[in-house]
Design a protein around this motif. Structure first.
Motif, PDB file in Angstrom:
ATOM      1  N   LEU A 164      18.145  40.093  17.305  1.00 45.49           N
ATOM      2  CA  LEU A 164      19.465  39.800  17.859  1.00 45.49           C
ATOM      3  C   LEU A 164      19.923  38.482  17.244  1.00 45.49           C
ATOM      4  O   LEU A 164      19.297  37.442  17.445  1.00 45.49           O
ATOM      5  N   TRP A 165      21.015  38.531  16.513  1.00 45.16           N
ATOM      6  CA  TRP A 165      21.471  37.350  15.788  1.00 45.16           C
ATOM      7  C   TRP A 165      22.277  36.389  16.668  1.00 45.16           C
ATOM      8  O   TRP A 165      22.120  35.178  16.590  1.00 45.16           O
ATOM      9  N   GLY A 166      23.149  36.933  17.517  1.00 44.78           N
ATOM     10  CA  GLY A 166      24.057  36.051  18.242  1.00 44.78           C
ATOM     11  C   GLY A 166      24.290  36.451  19.681  1.00 44.78           C
ATOM     12  O   GLY A 166      24.217  37.627  20.046  1.00 44.78           O
ATOM     13  N   LEU A 167      24.570  35.446  20.497  1.00 40.94           N
ATOM     14  CA  LEU A 167      24.996  35.623  21.884  1.00 40.94           C
ATOM     15  C   LEU A 167      26.333  34.924  22.050  1.00 40.94           C
ATOM     16  O   LEU A 167      26.455  33.726  21.750  1.00 40.94           O
ATOM     17  N   VAL A 168      27.341  35.656  22.509  1.00 37.69           N
ATOM     18  CA  VAL A 168      28.657  35.074  22.768  1.00 37.69           C
ATOM     19  C   VAL A 168      28.878  35.065  24.281  1.00 37.69           C
ATOM     20  O   VAL A 168      29.106  36.111  24.894  1.00 37.69           O
ATOM     21  N   ASN A 169      28.776  33.876  24.869  1.00 41.63           N
ATOM     22  CA  ASN A 169      29.021  33.705  26.303  1.00 41.63           C
ATOM     23  C   ASN A 169      30.522  33.597  26.542  1.00 41.63           C
ATOM     24  O   ASN A 169      31.101  32.515  26.437  1.00 41.63           O
ATOM     25  N   ASN A 170      31.146  34.718  26.846  1.00 42.52           N
ATOM     26  CA  ASN A 170      32.594  34.724  27.001  1.00 42.52           C
ATOM     27  C   ASN A 170      33.029  34.937  28.452  1.00 42.52           C
ATOM     28  O   ASN A 170      34.079  34.433  28.860  1.00 42.52           O
ATOM     29  N   ALA A 171      32.249  35.663  29.249  1.00 44.14           N
ATOM     30  CA  ALA A 171      32.659  36.009  30.608  1.00 44.14           C
ATOM     31  C   ALA A 171      32.986  34.761  31.424  1.00 44.14           C
ATOM     32  O   ALA A 171      32.239  33.781  31.410  1.00 44.14           O
ATOM     33  N   GLY A 172      34.108  34.788  32.095  1.00 41.46           N
ATOM     34  CA  GLY A 172      34.522  33.654  32.914  1.00 41.46           C
ATOM     35  C   GLY A 172      35.437  34.110  34.024  1.00 41.46           C
ATOM     36  O   GLY A 172      35.933  35.248  34.025  1.00 41.46           O
ATOM     37  N   TRP A 173      35.680  33.216  34.965  1.00 42.74           N
ATOM     38  CA  TRP A 173      36.490  33.569  36.136  1.00 42.74           C
ATOM     39  C   TRP A 173      37.271  32.362  36.600  1.00 42.74           C
ATOM     40  O   TRP A 173      36.746  31.250  36.663  1.00 42.74           O
ATOM     41  N   CYS A 174      38.550  32.578  36.904  1.00 42.68           N
ATOM     42  CA  CYS A 174      39.396  31.510  37.443  1.00 42.68           C
ATOM     43  C   CYS A 174      40.221  32.098  38.578  1.00 42.68           C
ATOM     44  O   CYS A 174      40.941  33.083  38.385  1.00 42.68           O
ATOM     45  N   VAL A 175      40.086  31.502  39.761  1.00 41.34           N
ATOM     46  CA  VAL A 175      40.869  31.968  40.905  1.00 41.34           C
ATOM     47  C   VAL A 175      42.100  31.078  41.057  1.00 41.34           C
ATOM     48  O   VAL A 175      42.324  30.178  40.258  1.00 41.34           O
ATOM     49  N   PHE A 197      26.298  29.573  36.711  1.00 37.72           N
ATOM     50  CA  PHE A 197      25.017  30.233  36.954  1.00 37.72           C
ATOM     51  C   PHE A 197      24.891  31.549  36.194  1.00 37.72           C
ATOM     52  O   PHE A 197      23.825  31.876  35.656  1.00 37.72           O
ATOM     53  N   GLY A 198      25.966  32.325  36.148  1.00 35.68           N
ATOM     54  CA  GLY A 198      25.917  33.591  35.418  1.00 35.68           C
ATOM     55  C   GLY A 198      25.652  33.390  33.943  1.00 35.68           C
ATOM     56  O   GLY A 198      24.814  34.078  33.339  1.00 35.68           O
ATOM     57  N   THR A 199      26.357  32.423  33.340  1.00 41.15           N
ATOM     58  CA  THR A 199      26.175  32.155  31.917  1.00 41.15           C
ATOM     59  C   THR A 199      24.774  31.611  31.641  1.00 41.15           C
ATOM     60  O   THR A 199      24.153  31.958  30.627  1.00 41.15           O
ATOM     61  N   VAL A 202      22.322  34.622  31.707  1.00 40.70           N
ATOM     62  CA  VAL A 202      22.413  35.422  30.480  1.00 40.70           C
ATOM     63  C   VAL A 202      21.738  34.692  29.323  1.00 40.70           C
ATOM     64  O   VAL A 202      20.940  35.279  28.566  1.00 40.70           O
ATOM     65  N   THR A 203      22.036  33.412  29.173  1.00 38.43           N
ATOM     66  CA  THR A 203      21.503  32.643  28.050  1.00 38.43           C
ATOM     67  C   THR A 203      19.986  32.562  28.109  1.00 38.43           C
ATOM     68  O   THR A 203      19.288  32.788  27.104  1.00 38.43           O
ATOM     69  N   ARG A 204      19.447  32.233  29.263  1.00 37.13           N
ATOM     70  CA  ARG A 204      17.997  32.129  29.406  1.00 37.13           C
ATOM     71  C   ARG A 204      17.312  33.481  29.178  1.00 37.13           C
ATOM     72  O   ARG A 204      16.224  33.548  28.609  1.00 37.13           O
ATOM     73  N   THR A 205      17.957  34.552  29.609  1.00 39.68           N
ATOM     74  CA  THR A 205      17.371  35.879  29.458  1.00 39.68           C
ATOM     75  C   THR A 205      17.259  36.290  27.999  1.00 39.68           C
ATOM     76  O   THR A 205      16.251  36.885  27.585  1.00 39.68           O
ATOM     77  N   VAL A 218      27.120  31.077  21.040  1.00 36.22           N
ATOM     78  CA  VAL A 218      28.515  30.647  21.028  1.00 36.22           C
ATOM     79  C   VAL A 218      29.055  30.788  22.453  1.00 36.22           C
ATOM     80  O   VAL A 218      29.015  31.878  23.027  1.00 36.22           O
ATOM     81  N   THR A 219      29.539  29.699  23.018  1.00 34.71           N
ATOM     82  CA  THR A 219      29.985  29.694  24.405  1.00 34.71           C
ATOM     83  C   THR A 219      31.456  29.316  24.495  1.00 34.71           C
ATOM     84  O   THR A 219      31.882  28.302  23.925  1.00 34.71           O
TER      85      THR A 219
END
Length: 410
Positions: A164-175, A197-199, A202-205, A218-219
């Motif tokens: 696995l070459w890359g991880l793109v942490n894109n998921a986010g939430w704004c209320v 916490f979610g990001t 994912v990253t640690r996993t 990439v975050t």
């Protein structure tokens, strides 16, 4: 005399190289280049002083050769790494940056693992329709560790012996936005659960796979995690925590050869940001769950102005997501990716003002950039002897000012 003439022309050439390099950095209008510009001009001054002392021609030629080597090694664009055989895991692909990035990477030949909240949603259907068979859709709520673990197992099974070459942490939430005091605690917890916490989970996993491949993380973060935007305390606090985590991770992963980059986008239309119904629902939830004492102190018209200002700001956001998508591609494929990328218009001016000018100026700038509130809280109006109706016309005026200012920044 002839030796002096040679030194003079070498001096002119060297000075042109250094000043030209500095100007190229400056004209690029990238705030991250400012330290390089300062260093470049410092070296220029040093060379200028040496040449002014009429250094021997041989030494001047040596300085010229070294300067040219440094300049061209710095200025020449490095070719991207090959795409072939590279796999990338992207979170939050239902819409926005994640959806657009998944399509772009698939079109370039990446093997893409795209997570969505709903496998039967419009975003997932769109990706199935336009992408190749290399793309794998995974249903993942990043606040659910068991779903992340399942995604890891499915990813490893699909990859087999490949990396696995890359991880793109894109998921986010704004209320919905509100003053820090008025925002519901559920807003704070929700933003932290997804954005922080979610990001992290994912990253640690996926880190063992990335360490093995010496790949990329990439975050997608936000300028609100670095500067105090009014009414964005819950979202900004989660992004600030995320920024610190990612920066710490960057230091710790350096010995492993994993490159870590953070992308700070400008204002773009993503997710529910331009959906009036969504924000109306969030606003009603805020009113219904706010303590009555606070509602009486601030007044409903104060909260209404905040909602309308934000909705108006969201309408003027950029619909073209390519600046962020292209930046993600660069962070994944550049031989030497930057630590921080600024994607979108207006960021250079904002970061310059907030980083180098006095707080009194930067605070005023942020207030005018985002929400130019003019309606005073009801309790303050009463203290000043104003009637609630004194602020009725200010909301419309404020919306027009906000729209005009946003056009100037863009």
């Amino acid at each position: 005399m002839e030796e002096f003439a040679v030194s003079f022309w070498i001096y002119i050439v060297v000075m042109s190289m250094f000043v030209g390099g500095a100007m190229k950095k400056f004209l690029a209008l990238h705030i991250g280049a400012l330290p390089s510009v300062v260093a470049w001009l410092g070296v220029t001054l040093l060379v200028e002083r040496l040449c002014a002392l009429c250094m021997p021609a041989v030494l001047a030629r040596l300085v010229l050769c070294v300067s040219c080597w440094l300049y061209f090694s710095w200025a020449s664009p490095k070719p991207f790494l090959p795409v072939e055989g590279k796999a990338v895991f992207i979170t939050g692909c239902d819409s926005g940056f994640g959806n657009a990035t998944a399509k772009q990477l698939d079109a370039m030949g990446f093997e893409v693992f795209a997570t969505v909240l709903n496998l039967e949603g419009e975003g997932a259907k769109h990706l199935r329709r336009v992408c190749s068979s290399r793309l794998t859709l995974l249903q993942v709520d990043i606040t659910q560790p068991q779903q992340i673990q399942q995604a890891l197992l499915e990813t490893k099974a699909k990859l087999g012996m490949r990396d696995l070459w890359g991880l793109v942490n894109n998921a986010g939430w704004c209320v919905n936005i509100a003053d820090a005091e008025l925002a519901l605690m559920s807003n704070y917890r929700g933003c932290m659960e997804v954005n922080f916490f979610g990001t992290i989970t994912v990253t640690r996993t996926f880190l063992p796979l990335l360490r093995q491949s010496k790949g990329r993380i990439v975050t997608i973060s936000s300028p609100s995690g670095e500067f105090p935007f009014p009414c964005l305390a819950s979202y900004g606090a989660s992004k600030a925590a995320l920024n610190l985590f990612i920066n710490t991770l960057r230091h710790e992963l350096e010995p492993w050869g994993v490159k870590v980059s953070t992308i700070l986008p400008a204002s773009f239309k993503t997710g529910q940001s331009s959906n009036p119904e969504y924000w109306e629902k969030q606003y009603k939830n805020l009113i219904q769950n706010m303590p009555m004492s606070l509602l009486e102190e601030f007044g409903e018209d104060y909260l209404t102005e905040t909602k309308e200002l934000f909705q108006n700001y969201a309408k003027t956001a950029n619909e073209d997501l390519s600046p962020v998508v292209n930046t993600i591609v660069e962070a994944l494929l550049s031989p030497q990716p930057k630590l921080r990328y600024f994607a979108g218009s207006g960021l250079t001016l904002m970061y310059f003002i907030c980083s180098y000018l006095p707080l009194s100026i930067s605070d005023r700038f942020l207030q005018k950039l985002f929400v130019q509130k003019k309606v005073l809280p009801l309790a303050l109006r009463k203290q000043q002897g104003l009637s609630p109706s004194d602020n009725n016309n200010s909301i419309k005026e404020n919306l027009n000012n906000c729209n005009s200012f946003t056009k100037i920044i863009d």
